[in-house]
Design a protein around this motif. Structure first.
Motif, PDB file in Angstrom:
ATOM      1  N   LYS A   1     -50.718   9.593   0.597  1.00 34.87           N
ATOM      2  CA  LYS A   1     -49.883   8.783  -0.688  1.00 34.87           C
ATOM      3  C   LYS A   1     -49.816   8.527  -2.082  1.00 34.87           C
ATOM      4  CE  LYS A   1     -45.162   9.475   1.829  1.00 34.87           C
ATOM      5  NZ  LYS A   1     -44.065   8.704   2.274  1.00 34.87           N
TER       6      LYS A   1
ATOM      7  N   THR B   1     -52.360  10.465  -6.652  1.00 36.08           N
ATOM      8  CA  THR B   1     -51.924  11.709  -7.232  1.00 36.08           C
ATOM      9  C   THR B   1     -52.697  12.880  -7.001  1.00 36.08           C
ATOM     10  OG1 THR B   1     -52.110  10.665  -8.851  1.00 36.08           O
ATOM     11  CG2 THR B   1     -50.159   9.456  -8.436  1.00 36.08           C
TER      12      THR B   1
ATOM     13  N   GLU C   1     -52.997  13.800  -9.428  1.00 36.12           N
ATOM     14  CA  GLU C   1     -53.602  14.464 -11.093  1.00 36.12           C
ATOM     15  C   GLU C   1     -55.234  13.308 -10.665  1.00 36.12           C
ATOM     16  OE1 GLU C   1     -50.810  14.407  -9.965  1.00 36.12           O
ATOM     17  OE2 GLU C   1     -49.408  15.518 -10.893  1.00 36.12           O
ATOM     18  N   LYS C   2     -55.372  12.374  -9.898  1.00 32.83           N
ATOM     19  CA  LYS C   2     -55.618  11.281  -9.731  1.00 32.83           C
ATOM     20  C   LYS C   2     -57.132  12.236  -9.084  1.00 32.83           C
ATOM     21  CE  LYS C   2     -57.353   6.836  -8.877  1.00 32.83           C
ATOM     22  NZ  LYS C   2     -56.782   5.122  -8.166  1.00 32.83           N
TER      23      LYS C   2
END
Length: 252
Positions: A63, A66, A68-69
């Motif tokens: 978790k 992300t 996107e990262k």
């Protein structure tokens, strides 16, 4: 809920929470909380621990990164894009093979060019295995319809199976070498993958074009990235679906 992945990675590397705490400069109780309460460390600690236990940050803390990262980091995993395989310098292949310390993986239909451009490759792979490198070679099953289909797509029926038979003569010299495994697959490959520890050359397959005329990505794994991991996972999936003898053939 405890972080069992982190606990296992620490123990597997012969470490203890106290040793980890000492190495990264935190209180041992903090490390215990990261394990028993699944708390997420600050980024600098995550990266230090991941490097210490030789795992990816997303594996230890799913978790924490992300999608996107992970995608942004993945873009930085691309070291170089070559417009065709024939443009990849021989020196790069040589360096990647020589520097590998943990694993060498070759996934192709034939990959005949490797032994053609370096006649000492078989001896190098044998020595690498002696030195503790896990060597996996995955060739296309020359009896598989998928192989003939690829030959037809390239406009040269029968050629791919012939190339595989030819390269088999080289790799059969490694049959008794400990640490070396030659597999056969009937997968429809979308890419040929050549892995050397945390670096990889991915030769894309383009319909109607032979592999030497298709692009190659040079990738280097970064913690938190997802591009390298995608191809590493693909390689492992083909391994799990492969066998150690071509279909219809029996080991001598």
């Amino acid at each position: 809920m405890p972080n069992d992945r982190l606990r296992d990675a620490i123990l597997r590397n012969g470490l203890t929470p106290v040793m980890v705490a000492d190495k990264i400069g935190v209180d041992p109780k903090t490390v215990e909380r990261w394990i028993t309460q699944d708390r997420t460390p600050y980024p600098r600690y995550r990266h230090a621990i991941a490097a210490m236990v030789r795992e990816d940050v997303p594996y230890l803390w799913p978790k924490a990164v992300t999608p996107e990262k992970a995608s942004r980091i993945g873009q930085s995993e691309m070291v170089q894009l070559y417009s065709r395989r024939s443009s990849v310098p021989y020196e790069l292949w040589h360096r990647l093979i020589e520097r590998a310390e943990e694993q060498i993986g070759i996934l192709a239909y034939a990959g005949l060019f490797l032994v053609e451009q370096d006649r000492k490759l078989v001896d190098v792979l044998r020595q690498k295995a002696v030195d503790g490198v896990d060597v996996k070679i995955l060739l296309g099953d020359p009896t598989s319809p998928a192989i003939e289909r690829r030959s037809v797509e390239e406009g040269a029926p029968g050629v791919m199976a012939a190339k595989i038979r030819q390269v088999q003569q080289y790799y059969r010299q490694l049959e008794e070498a400990p640490g070396v495994t030659v597999f056969y697959h009937d997968t429809t490959l979308y890419n040929s993958i050549y892995r050397f520890d945390d670096e990889m050359l991915v030769n894309m397959h383009v319909y109607g074009f032979p592999a030497p005329h298709a692009p190659v990505m040079h990738l280097r794994r970064l913690n938190g990235g997802d591009l390298f991991g995608t191809y590493a996972d693909s390689f492992d999936r083909v391994v799990s679906a492969s066998k150690q003898q071509p279909g219809g053939e029996v080991a001598a």
